[in-house]
Design a protein around this motif. Structure first.
Motif, short mmCIF file in Angstrom:
data_model
loop_
_atom_site.label_atom_id
_atom_site.label_comp_id
_atom_site.label_asym_id
_atom_site.label_seq_id
_atom_site.Cartn_x
_atom_site.Cartn_y
_atom_site.Cartn_z
N ARG A 5 18.81 77.41 88.81
CA ARG A 5 17.92 76.29 88.53
C ARG A 5 18.74 75.20 87.85
NH1 ARG A 5 13.25 78.06 84.81
NH2 ARG A 5 14.80 77.71 83.19
N GLU A 6 18.73 74.00 88.41
CA GLU A 6 19.58 72.93 87.89
C GLU A 6 19.29 72.63 86.42
OE1 GLU A 6 21.17 68.52 89.26
OE2 GLU A 6 19.28 69.29 90.07
N ALA A 7 18.01 72.72 86.03
CA ALA A 7 17.64 72.39 84.65
C ALA A 7 18.21 73.38 83.63
CB ALA A 7 16.11 72.35 84.53
N SER A 8 18.67 74.54 84.08
CA SER A 8 19.23 75.52 83.15
C SER A 8 20.62 75.13 82.65
CB SER A 8 19.30 76.90 83.82
OG SER A 8 18.01 77.38 84.13
N PHE A 9 21.29 74.23 83.37
CA PHE A 9 22.67 73.87 83.04
C PHE A 9 22.70 72.65 82.12
CE2 PHE A 9 22.95 76.14 87.02
CZ PHE A 9 24.08 76.92 86.87
N SER A 10 23.57 72.72 81.13
CA SER A 10 23.84 71.56 80.29
C SER A 10 25.35 71.38 80.21
CB SER A 10 23.24 71.75 78.89
OG SER A 10 23.79 72.89 78.25
#
Length: 229
Positions: A184-189
């Motif tokens: 999930r893209e939102a999991s990456f920072s």
């Protein structure tokens, strides 16, 4: 984020079957032929488009060193509707990446018949995961590490009744993270820190009290791009 919740086992001749759960091992295996690099392809000859050098162009100075080949297993456990991925926490006394969260893996030895053999061997040596409990389904993109390795991710489906026996000299803990969180893209920072006098940028993911960062997070990000991006 793209979802494969509408993937049907149509290739098996069952057009009226119910859709596979989006992040099940079965759905991932159905997606693999179109998204992952085939196991028969010369993956080590592919262009180095992913790696620490993308975030940090100065990491290799004036020129890239001769790269050493390595492989990691991305062990996707078949947990029914919600697959998980096995990670290890490295022991604090190791010479490299001590105390960090990793995927099972290491350098490709001369006796290894390619990345798959190396990844399966390392999984057995590190966490006691037997090759007959793993079904490799494809490669992710090779990842160039700032340490001078070209790392090939080998994605494999792990049987739910697998047995884990950690190597206490290398592995402090073994745990699983849901595939749906990792893909999930939102999991990456993005983060940065000073390593060997150089400020480097990297991806990270925080799951509960665990933080996956650096090379492992970069491999996962590239895998997300290939599978679901």
């Amino acid at each position: 984020m793209a979802s494969n919740g509408g993937v049907h086992p149509a290739a098996a001749g069952a057009p009226d079957a119910a859709p596979l759960p989006a992040f099940s091992a079965a759905a991932l295996a159905a997606r693999a032929p179109d998204r992952l690099i085939g196991l028969g392809e010369p993956v080590l000859e592919r262009p180095a488009d992913f790696g620490d050098h993308v975030f940090n162009p100065a990491i290799f100075g004036d020129g890239r060193p001769k790269l050493r080949d390595a492989a990691v297993l991305v062990p996707v456990v078949d947990r029914g509707d919600e697959a998980t991925v096995i990670f290890t926490l490295r022991t604090p006394h190791l010479k490299s990446h001590a105390g960090q969260i990793s995927l099972p893996g290491g350098k490709i030895d001369p006796d290894d018949v390619g990345p798959v053999a190396a990844a399966l061997r390392e999984a057995r040596e590190e966490i006691g995961l037997s090759a007959d409990e793993i079904r490799p389904i494809g490669f992710g993109d090779p990842y160039i590490a700032g340490t001078g390795y070209r790392i090939v991710p080998v994605v494999g489906i792990v049987r739910p009744e697998h047995r884990i026996v950690p190597n206490a000299a290398e592995v402090a803990d073994v745990f699983e993270v849901p595939l749906s969180f990792l893909m999930r893209e939102a999991s990456f920072s993005e983060g940065q820190r000073v390593l060997r006098g150089l400020t480097v940028r990297y991806y990270s993911l925080s799951y509960g009290e665990r933080t996956i960062w650096g090379i492992t997070a970069g491999i996962l990000r590239a895998l997300y791009n290939r599978l679901y991006g």
